[in-house]
Design an enzyme around this catalytic site. Structure first.
Site, PDB file in Angstrom:
ATOM      1  CG  ASP A   1      35.535  46.530  32.517  1.00  0.00           C
ATOM      2  OD1 ASP A   1      35.634  45.294  32.674  1.00  0.00           O
ATOM      3  OD2 ASP A   1      35.012  47.276  33.375  1.00  0.00           O
TER       4      ASP A   1
ATOM      5  CD  GLU B   1      30.461  44.623  36.866  1.00  0.00           C
ATOM      6  OE1 GLU B   1      30.151  45.170  35.803  1.00  0.00           O
ATOM      7  OE2 GLU B   1      31.230  43.644  36.925  1.00  0.00           O
TER       8      GLU B   1
HETATM    9  C1  BGC Z   1      31.595  37.912  34.674  1.00  0.00           C
HETATM   10  C2  BGC Z   1      32.251  39.094  35.301  1.00  0.00           C
HETATM   11  C3  BGC Z   1      32.098  40.257  34.432  1.00  0.00           C
HETATM   12  C4  BGC Z   1      30.655  40.461  34.023  1.00  0.00           C
HETATM   13  C5  BGC Z   1      30.551  41.548  33.009  1.00  0.00           C
HETATM   14  C6  BGC Z   1      30.168  38.228  34.352  1.00  0.00           C
HETATM   15  O1  BGC Z   1      29.558  37.132  33.749  1.00  0.00           O
HETATM   16  O2  BGC Z   1      31.638  36.845  35.556  1.00  0.00           O
HETATM   17  O3  BGC Z   1      33.608  38.858  35.492  1.00  0.00           O
HETATM   18  O4  BGC Z   1      32.549  41.357  35.120  1.00  0.00           O
HETATM   19  O5  BGC Z   1      30.102  39.298  33.487  1.00  0.00           O
HETATM   20  O6  BGC Z   1      29.248  41.803  32.638  1.00  0.00           O
HETATM   21  C1  BGC Z   2      34.187  44.839  35.639  1.00  0.00           C
HETATM   22  C2  BGC Z   2      35.627  44.928  36.022  1.00  0.00           C
HETATM   23  C3  BGC Z   2      36.236  43.553  36.124  1.00  0.00           C
HETATM   24  C4  BGC Z   2      36.001  42.777  34.853  1.00  0.00           C
HETATM   25  C5  BGC Z   2      36.546  41.372  34.899  1.00  0.00           C
HETATM   26  C6  BGC Z   2      33.948  43.921  34.481  1.00  0.00           C
HETATM   27  O1  BGC Z   2      32.588  43.700  34.314  1.00  0.00           O
HETATM   28  O2  BGC Z   2      33.706  46.127  35.326  1.00  0.00           O
HETATM   29  O3  BGC Z   2      35.756  45.617  37.230  1.00  0.00           O
HETATM   30  O4  BGC Z   2      37.602  43.658  36.415  1.00  0.00           O
HETATM   31  O5  BGC Z   2      34.614  42.693  34.619  1.00  0.00           O
HETATM   32  O6  BGC Z   2      35.799  40.560  35.722  1.00  0.00           O
END
Ligand code: BGC
Ligand code: BGC
Length: 626
Positions: free
Chosen positions: A320, A517
């Site tokens: 991840d 998230e």
């Molecule tokens: C990104 C996401 C990612 C997240 C992780 C964001 O800035 O756009 O894709 O999942 O950061 O913390």
């Molecule tokens: C998320 C994932 C996601 C990745 C890419 C992460 O923060 O937990 O689910 O696929 O970002 O955007």
């Protein structure tokens, strides 16, 4: 040949009927996955190993590296570091803007660089197409998984994934970080809506259905995308207080610690991976979360012994987003632990250069064995061969003829069917529903009545999603009501519910605003004061009242329930608001069944079907019809 129209008719029509017959379709769909003759990924080992034997250490490590396209320090890093993969994260648009053309040009531009390298191995480009091609303006947006769970309909989930795959391919991209087969056990978690529901059965049956849809049971099909089951394993089982801090600084659930015996972890959280592997999933994403105090991204027992050796997973593991760095503060040691545990590719959006050189050092120092590197690269190459990416006669660039399908009426009609089947009727006194299309006046209220962004939730255009006109195309519930009623019916609307007096019926649409998230972790799931006021104001008008709740999880609704005559849980339905009115106005019977237990109070959370003292407000599987 089956045309797309036939396919949609047969899959969705049959699916609609099938869902009455059984709550959970398992045996038959599992049997179907084990199609004799489908090639396992290791069938490509001959080709993969031949290529591997020609690769330098740098070329191998490059295959194991994924950078964020918008964070490339220099685009020539694609060639310089032999990058095996790029991603666009939740808020990462092409520099030229968020149009399908810009996405396709960005993909093609990056891919053209990769194929210019000595070995010309195409990149895999990954994106979170988690409910449709959800980063791209104009794409059809499907309900989030919690709503799909209420359909209990694997054929429909498969159809939705096939359509998502086609829209993703229209931009050239060939990899989605989906399906999420998490089993969320605590609604305070901000990712609850990403799972199909609280029971392992839903993750098992619907997760496999989504894999079949994305990959079309044949990775080499030009309309397939590579699926990625996530987040392995136990992401939905973390203990309250073990996660990241919420906006008030309180530690809640996201990326926390799952404290369970291995037997319990398997019984609840492993089920979706067993069926995804059986369905041929080509990639799996280990979770940010920990298992009994250790970060999953570094646990060999889970990554190698259980997943690869025991379940026979032949694809590759993608970490991840910056997750490897969470294993331990020293990044080099974290990489060592993770790769040796079985991680095959690292999602290092902006830290890819450091990761690349540290992994090279680790190999040269003998801390990561060459056999492990070769295994990781073989797994990645297997998938690239299986996808036909390495075929000499086939261009890895986008097929722009697919572009007309993005957000097409045929695609929207399947999403609309998903919405219909996902709605759960929690209350319907005095046969308030279905509503009459010929009422004299209908008053609509609530902040989410005319808000596409609130309908879509997080992971829509932006990582966190947002309220308002987030995307082009699509129908808000208010405009769906206007389109559905008779020409003589007057539809009035106020956000605060004022002006309802004298109408024949009121519909008030309220609920959560978008989040994703940990940002969505909450320890209070009450309806907002604004929503309660709108409901109260409509109630005072003394007319029959229907509440429609848009939310990524069950909320505390006791008081709202007493104020209304009918209550509909519509989850996060996406762009097709007409799916809601199809049911409200009786063109389609409600069939949705709760994919989660509905708590009476915050004190009851966590509450899950099978608990010994199980006494929810509405049980798992509840849903009225008319
Ligand atoms: C990104 C996401 C990612 C997240 C992780 C964001 O800035 O756009 O894709 O999942 O950061 O913390
Ligand atoms: C998320 C994932 C996601 C990745 C890419 C992460 O923060 O937990 O689910 O696929 O970002 O955007």
């Amino acid at each position: 040949m089956t045309t797309r129209r036939d396919f949609i008719k047969s899959s969705v029509g049959a699916a609609g009927l099938a869902m009455f017959s059984s709550a959970l379709i398992d045996a038959s769909s599992l049997a179907r996955q084990k199609k004799p003759g489908r090639k396992g990924l290791s069938a490509y080992d001959g080709q993969a190993r031949q290529l591997l034997s020609r690769m330098t250490l740098e070329e191998k490590i490059g295959q194991m590296t994924q950078a964020e396209q918008s964070a490339l320090e220099d685009v020539s890093d694609i060639e310089k570091y032999f990058l095996g993969s790029l991603l666009s994260g939740g808020s990462s648009d092409p520099k030229a803007g968020n149009s399908l053309e810009a996405w396709t040009d960005m993909y093609d531009g990056n891919q053209a660089r990769a194929v210019k390298t000595r070995l010309g191995i195409p990149i895999l480009f990954g994106i979170d197409a988690v409910h449709g091609h959800s980063n791209v303006l104009g794409a059809v947006i499907f309900p989030h998984n919690i709503g799909l769970g209420c359909t209990r309909n694997p054929e429909l989930v498969e159809a939705a994934a096939r359509i998502t795959a086609e829209e993703v391919r229209a931009s050239g991209i060939q990899w989605t970080f989906a399906p999420c087969v998490t089993v969320p056990r605590d609604e305070r978690w901000g990712r609850t809506y990403e799972g199909f529901g609280e029971s392992p059965d839903l993750a098992r049956t619907l997760g496999a259905a989504a894999v079949r849809g994305f990959q079309r049971n044949d990775l080499s099909n030009p309309l397939s995308v590579l699926a990625c089951a996530k987040h392995y394993v136990g992401d939905g089982g973390t203990a309250i207080g073990s996660g990241n801090a919420d906006r008030n600084g309180k530690r809640l659930l996201d990326q926390g610690d799952t404290r369970l015996s291995e037997a319990e972890l398997r019984r609840i959280h492993l089920q979706g991976y067993i069926s995804a592997v059986e369905a041929g999933v080509g990639s799996i994403m280990p979770s940010y979360s920990s298992w009994n105090g250790a970060k999953v991204s570094g646990i060999k027992r889970l990554l190698t012994e259980i997943l690869k050796q025991e379940l026979g997973f032949e694809g590759f593991l993608i970490s991840d987003y910056r997750a490897i760095g969470q294993i331990t503060p020293d990044f080099k040691t974290a990489i060592e632990i993770s790769i040796n545990a079985g991680m095959d590719m690292a999602m290092e959006p902006d830290g890819y250069r450091r990761y690349f050189s540290l992994l090279r050092e680790l190999v040269n120092e003998g801390r990561v064995p060459m056999t492990r590197i070769d295994d990781a690269v073989t797994r990645i190459l297997r998938v690239k061969f299986a996808m036909g990416l390495m075929d000499k006669g086939r261009s890895p660039l986008a097929d722009r003829r697919l572009q007309q399908s993005l957000g097409s009426p045929a695609h929207r009609s399947v999403a609309r069917e998903c919405v219909r089947q996902s709605l759960v009727i929690l209350k319907n006194d005095r046969r308030t529903l279905p509503l009459a299309k010929k009422a004299g006046r209908i008053h609509v209220g609530g902040k989410s009545a005319d808000d596409l962004g609130n309908q879509c939730g997080g992971w829509t255009i932006d990582w966190q999603g947002k309220s308002g006109e987030v995307t082009t195309g699509g129908t808000t519930i208010l405009s769906a009501i206007r389109k559905t009623v008779s020409p003589a019916t007057k539809v009035t609307f106020t956000k605060d519910g004022d002006g309802a007096a004298g109408a024949d019926v009121g519909i008030v649409i309220v609920g959560e605003t978008p989040y994703a998230e940990g940002v969505g972790d909450r320890d209070d799931l009450s309806l907002s004061a604004e929503d309660m006021t709108a409901i109260g104001t409509m109630k005072q008008a003394g007319i029959p009242l229907v509440v429609v709740l848009l939310s990524g999880r069950p909320m505390i609704i006791n008081e709202a329930l007493t104020q209304c005559d009918a209550f509909v849980a519509a989850w996060l339905p996406g762009t097709e608001g007409l799916g809601v009115t199809d049911v409200l106005f009786g063109d389609h019977k409600p069939t949705g069944k709760l994919s989660v237990s509905w708590p009476r109070s915050m004190n009851q959370i966590p509450i899950n079907v099978g608990d010994s003292d199980y006494d929810p407000l509405f049980k798992y599987g509840f849903g009225l019809t008319f």
